[in-house]
Scaffold this active site. Structure first.
Site, PDB file in Angstrom:
ATOM      1  N   GLU A 160      -5.265   3.802 -10.369  1.00 12.07           N
ATOM      2  CA  GLU A 160      -5.968   2.523 -10.170  1.00 12.07           C
ATOM      3  C   GLU A 160      -7.164   2.439 -11.112  1.00 12.07           C
ATOM      4  OE1 GLU A 160      -6.393   3.191  -5.626  1.00 12.07           O
ATOM      5  OE2 GLU A 160      -6.188   1.032  -5.886  1.00 12.07           O
ATOM      6  N   ARG A 191       0.014   4.593   3.041  1.00  7.64           N
ATOM      7  CA  ARG A 191       0.113   4.307   4.468  1.00  7.64           C
ATOM      8  C   ARG A 191       0.445   5.481   5.374  1.00  7.64           C
ATOM      9  NH1 ARG A 191       4.080  -0.599   4.660  1.00  7.64           N
ATOM     10  NH2 ARG A 191       4.570  -0.156   2.470  1.00  7.64           N
ATOM     11  N   CYS A 225       0.822  -1.213   0.000  1.00  2.10           N
ATOM     12  CA  CYS A 225       0.000   0.000   0.000  1.00  2.10           C
ATOM     13  C   CYS A 225       0.850   1.255   0.000  1.00  2.10           C
ATOM     14  CB  CYS A 225      -0.932   0.017   1.210  1.00  2.10           C
ATOM     15  SG  CYS A 225      -1.929   1.511   1.301  1.00  2.10           S
ATOM     16  N   TRP A 278      -9.099   6.034   0.063  1.00  5.72           N
ATOM     17  CA  TRP A 278      -9.622   6.676  -1.144  1.00  5.72           C
ATOM     18  C   TRP A 278      -8.817   6.172  -2.329  1.00  5.72           C
ATOM     19  CZ3 TRP A 278      -7.973   9.606   3.129  1.00  5.72           C
ATOM     20  CH2 TRP A 278      -6.613   9.935   3.106  1.00  5.72           C
TER      21      TRP A 278
HETATM   22  N1  ARG Z   1      -7.028  -1.261  -7.189  1.00  6.19           N
HETATM   23  C1  ARG Z   1      -8.356  -1.473  -6.710  1.00  6.19           C
HETATM   24  C2  ARG Z   1      -9.356  -0.879  -7.684  1.00  6.19           C
HETATM   25  O1  ARG Z   1      -8.968  -0.269  -8.630  1.00  6.19           O
HETATM   26  C3  ARG Z   1      -8.563  -0.869  -5.327  1.00  6.19           C
HETATM   27  C4  ARG Z   1      -7.605  -1.369  -4.251  1.00  6.19           C
HETATM   28  C5  ARG Z   1      -7.588  -0.493  -3.012  1.00  6.19           C
HETATM   29  N2  ARG Z   1      -7.231   0.864  -3.337  1.00  6.19           N
HETATM   30  C6  ARG Z   1      -7.199   1.878  -2.472  1.00  6.19           C
HETATM   31  N3  ARG Z   1      -6.912   3.066  -2.928  1.00  6.19           N
HETATM   32  N4  ARG Z   1      -7.410   1.723  -1.194  1.00  6.19           N
HETATM   33  O2  ARG Z   1     -10.552  -0.949  -7.509  1.00  6.19           O
END
Ligand code: ARG
Length: 363
Positions: A241, A69, A66, A236
């Protein structure tokens, strides 16, 4: 886990926590005695609220993959260890969605259900509480290809989606080895963002959208020898991602070709770097749209800076940062971040969040 193992894990956890939080020696000794008495008589023990809170936060601090953090101390805990019937669990999951979403000002939150025991194991079968369905229709895929298997399960249980590219899947839980049960999430709980681009007026016509908040629900929390098999948590989003991976990956929504074409790029030649150019615009569009809708999101440059700060903080506390480089480098311009140029160690540390059944302590 056998009795001795639980005692060792529990003592390590309690000792580390009580020292870190500067509890007195007397408090530490009393608690260690109580915990080992409980383990010898019933094979297990219950965490105090403080232990649960500290454990969940430190599990975040310890999680090697992560990048976010820096904010580990801000994790809020919903203690739902008293819930064991399906309706109550569904209600608690909806309330997690509501509190975590917090109208767009996303609040890091974990909801913790009863620990695994010989009588009771609760599992959430969703990968995330909110996610889009995927349907394989002949050789066509509608929706999120990553959800195809889970969508099939939901349909077997009796759920029916509308068949759009963005059908939100139902919540599915399983208690012990009973048949899993599902409940749909009422629309008013689900905050979503329509994606538009600050300059390209055609962009919104692609009708891209994504949900506000990623709530990972298929990882188990382990604290001092105790397993929480249902403990969904959220932070968030980081823009990449959604943009680079969820929209950009070929085996996900695969949007780069259509974006590049709309940009007027020649997608039959690698020399135009159409993928790279489309990625940048897509990433800008996602961040722009979340900001415009006042939904929390962080760009990968800021997140990398925050991760560097986290490492500095940990160093000041004389703790080693547990980190996996390949997960921490962002999937876009990674060399422009400090993470690319840093070496990290990955170690086994507990408390932590584990992919189901993958805890090294349970081999
Ligand atoms: N990578 C995943 C997605 O695109 C989410 C994983 C958790 N990500 C976070 N920012 N806490 O849906």
């Amino acid at each position: 886990m056998n009795i001795e193992k639980i005692v060792t894990e529990a003592s390590t956890f309690i000792t580390t926590m009580y020292n870190e939080l500067q509890y007195s020696q007397q408090q530490l000794e009393d608690r260690l005695a109580a915990v080992s008495a409980s383990i010898s008589s019933v094979g297990s023990y219950l965490h105090t609220e403080e232990e649960l809170q500290y454990g969940a936060r430190v599990a975040w601090r310890n999680n090697s993959r992560c990048i976010g953090r820096l904010f580990w101390k801000s994790l809020m805990i919903a203690d739902c260890r008293h819930l064991s019937n399906a309706d109550q669990i569904f209600d608690a999951l909806l309330s997690h969605i509501e509190r975590g979403t917090n109208d767009g000002r996303v609040q890091p939150l974990i909801t913790i259900f009863p620990q695994r025991s010989t009588e009771l194991t609760i599992k959430i079968l969703n990968h995330q509480l909110i996610r889009y369905a995927g349907y394989q229709i002949g050789d066509q895929i509608v929706g999120d290809p990553d959800s195809i298997a889970f969508t099939t399960l939901c349909r077997e249980l009796g759920w029916r989606g509308e068949g759009t590219a963005y059908d939100v899947l139902p919540l599915v839980i399983q208690i012990n080895n009973e048949r899993p049960c599902y409940r749909s999430i009422p629309l008013e709980y689900i905050k979503e963002v329509n994606i538009e681009h600050p300059n390209f007026t055609w962009f919104h016509e692609l009708q891209l959208q994504w949900y506000a908040i990623p709530i990972v629900s298929d990882m188990e929390l382990e604290i001092g020898g105790i397993r929480y098999t249902a403990a969904p948590f959220n932070g968030w989003y980081m823009g990449t991602e959604i943009a680079t991976r969820n929209f950009g990956d070929v085996h996900r929504y695969n949007m780069l070709p259509v974006i590049a074409k709309n940009m007027g790029l020649n997608i039959s030649s690698n020399l135009t770097m159409w993928k790279d150019r489309a990625l940048v615009e897509l990433n800008e569009a996602v961040i722009y749209s979340y900001k415009k809708n006042k939904v929390s999101i962080v760009d990968h440059h800021t997140a990398s800076e925050q991760f560097r700060l986290f490492c500095e903080q940990e160093q000041q506390e004389q703790r080693e940062v547990n980190a996996r480089w390949s997960w921490l480098i962002p999937p876009m311009s990674p060399t422009t971040t400090v993470i690319w140029h840093t070496r990290y160690n990955e170690i086994d540390v507990n408390p932590n969040y584990y992919r189901k059944q993958q805890c090294p302590f349970h081999k």
